[in-house]
Design an enzyme around this catalytic site. Structure first.
Site, mmCIF file in Angstrom:
data_model
loop_
_atom_site.group_PDB
_atom_site.id
_atom_site.type_symbol
_atom_site.label_atom_id
_atom_site.label_comp_id
_atom_site.label_asym_id
_atom_site.label_seq_id
_atom_site.Cartn_x
_atom_site.Cartn_y
_atom_site.Cartn_z
ATOM 1 N N ALA A 104 -5.109 -2.032 6.394
ATOM 2 C CA ALA A 104 -6.346 -1.444 6.919
ATOM 3 C C ALA A 104 -7.433 -1.460 5.855
ATOM 4 O O ALA A 104 -7.147 -1.435 4.656
ATOM 5 C CB ALA A 104 -6.113 -0.007 7.379
ATOM 6 N N TYR A 105 -8.653 -1.512 6.309
ATOM 7 C CA TYR A 105 -9.825 -1.284 5.459
ATOM 8 C C TYR A 105 -10.060 0.211 5.491
ATOM 9 O O TYR A 105 -10.441 0.766 6.521
ATOM 10 C CB TYR A 105 -11.018 -2.045 6.026
ATOM 11 C CG TYR A 105 -12.300 -1.958 5.223
ATOM 12 C CD1 TYR A 105 -12.793 -3.070 4.550
ATOM 13 C CD2 TYR A 105 -13.037 -0.778 5.159
ATOM 14 C CE1 TYR A 105 -13.979 -3.024 3.833
ATOM 15 C CE2 TYR A 105 -14.223 -0.712 4.435
ATOM 16 C CZ TYR A 105 -14.689 -1.835 3.778
ATOM 17 O OH TYR A 105 -15.866 -1.768 3.057
ATOM 18 N N THR A 106 -9.790 0.896 4.377
ATOM 19 C CA THR A 106 -9.801 2.363 4.375
ATOM 20 C C THR A 106 -10.900 2.971 3.508
ATOM 21 O O THR A 106 -10.909 4.187 3.300
ATOM 22 C CB THR A 106 -8.444 2.907 3.893
ATOM 23 O OG1 THR A 106 -8.158 2.392 2.589
ATOM 24 C CG2 THR A 106 -7.326 2.507 4.860
ATOM 25 N N TYR A 157 -15.944 3.476 9.979
ATOM 26 C CA TYR A 157 -14.495 3.340 9.843
ATOM 27 C C TYR A 157 -13.803 3.728 11.146
ATOM 28 O O TYR A 157 -12.937 3.000 11.650
ATOM 29 C CB TYR A 157 -14.003 4.223 8.699
ATOM 30 C CG TYR A 157 -12.495 4.367 8.634
ATOM 31 C CD1 TYR A 157 -11.691 3.300 8.276
ATOM 32 C CD2 TYR A 157 -11.883 5.592 8.923
ATOM 33 C CE1 TYR A 157 -10.306 3.437 8.216
ATOM 34 C CE2 TYR A 157 -10.510 5.739 8.860
ATOM 35 C CZ TYR A 157 -9.721 4.657 8.511
ATOM 36 O OH TYR A 157 -8.364 4.798 8.459
ATOM 37 N N GLY A 182 0.825 -1.202 0.000
ATOM 38 C CA GLY A 182 0.000 0.000 0.000
ATOM 39 C C GLY A 182 0.859 1.252 0.000
ATOM 40 O O GLY A 182 2.096 1.190 0.020
ATOM 41 N N MET A 183 0.221 2.396 0.005
ATOM 42 C CA MET A 183 0.937 3.675 -0.102
ATOM 43 C C MET A 183 1.937 3.849 1.032
ATOM 44 O O MET A 183 3.096 4.213 0.802
ATOM 45 C CB MET A 183 -0.062 4.833 -0.117
ATOM 46 C CG MET A 183 0.565 6.200 -0.345
ATOM 47 S SD MET A 183 -0.669 7.488 -0.644
ATOM 48 C CE MET A 183 -1.553 7.515 0.911
#
Length: 287
Positions: free
Chosen positions: A63-65, A128, A15-16
């Site tokens: 993470a679920y973002t 979230y 991921g980023m």
């Protein structure tokens, strides 16, 4: 910032933030094991056990973002952000590793008028935020040697982010409106990765830390700086949140204080504008 001779495992390594985390830890002298979705399912503790080798540090960047989607599917968000965090903590204990768990400003209501302290009460507004808050609680309750590092308004070269979107829309439309009533701290993923390495290199004690840039601005202020850096002849105008109603409520005040890192002997990340000026070319060139 050296972590020579250590073995680090980065969960969510593609991921980023994860990409920068791997690069910075490697530059610091660590041997880094990268785990992505195809390598381990953090919602399954046995999958994690099979994928995580003996190591010194585990950094959970997974993470679920999808903030708005979480309003409709909180169970999936909870599975990653809360149950997944608990699973990573359990494996960290089994490996005798220090854990860094990355969290978010969304654990707060955003109704403060001064920077949130690390010990401020959690009061999430969204699904979230609730699932990330539950993840923090799970990590704390696990007994792992864990650093919970909250961050906010992340941008970077290795994924979709606000600066890339703003630069693209500015080029396409010539003008745009951006909300001026949400205030926070734009934070470069490279800076956050270096901050995390700094905490570990300094032997920071277990607890909550805030890994955000110093200073503050609104999304409009950030967008104005982005357009200026892009060189696109475009106009940015301020508006308010009523013009962009979203399924999930956003914290209006996402300014975090940095007392804990200072007490650990680790300087906070520099002012957001100075850091953006340094990051801009690498982030925007990566579009």
């Amino acid at each position: 910032m050296r972590v020579e001779g250590q073995t680090w495992v980065v969960v969510g390594a593609y991921g980023m933030l994860g990409v920068d985390m791997v690069e910075v830890a490697s530059d610091g002298g660590a041997t880094v094991v990268r785990l992505g979705r195809d390598d381990a399912d953090i919602t399954d503790v046995d999958s994690l056990r099979a994928a995580v080798p003996e190591c010194d540090v585990i950094v959970n960047c997974a993470a679920y973002t999808a903030v708005d989607q979480a309003e409709e599917d909180e169970a999936s968000a909870h599975g990653v952000n809360a149950d997944g965090a608990a699973n990573v903590a359990q494996v960290a204990i089994e490996r005798g590793a220090r854990l860094v768990h990355v969290s978010t400003d969304y654990v707060f209501a955003g109704d403060a008028d001064a920077p949130y302290g690390e010990d401020a009460a959690r009061a999430p507004l969204s699904a979230y935020g609730r699932t990330k808050a539950a993840g923090e609680v799970a990590v704390e309750a696990s007994g792992a040697d864990a650093l919970v590092v909250r961050t906010a308004w992340l941008y970077g070269a290795h994924g979709a982010c606000f600066p890339k979107t703003i630069a693209r829309v500015a080029a396409e439309r010539g003008q745009l409106k951006v909300v001026d009533d949400q205030v926070g701290q734009p934070t470069w993923t490279r800076d956050l990765a270096e901050f995390i390495v700094g905490l570990l290199a300094a032997g920071a004690p277990a607890g909550i830390y805030h890994g955000t840039s110093s200073g503050q601005t609104s999304w409009f202020g950030f967008a104005d700086a982005i357009v200026a850096a892009s060189g696109v002849p475009s106009t940015v105008e301020p508006t308010d949140s009523t013009a962009f109603v979203r399924p999930a409520p956003r914290p209006a005040w996402s300014v975090l204080g940095h007392r804990a890192s200072l007490q650990a002997g680790v300087a906070p990340i520099g002012d957001w504008r100075e850091r953006w000026d340094i990051a801009a070319s690498s982030v925007l060139d990566a579009r």
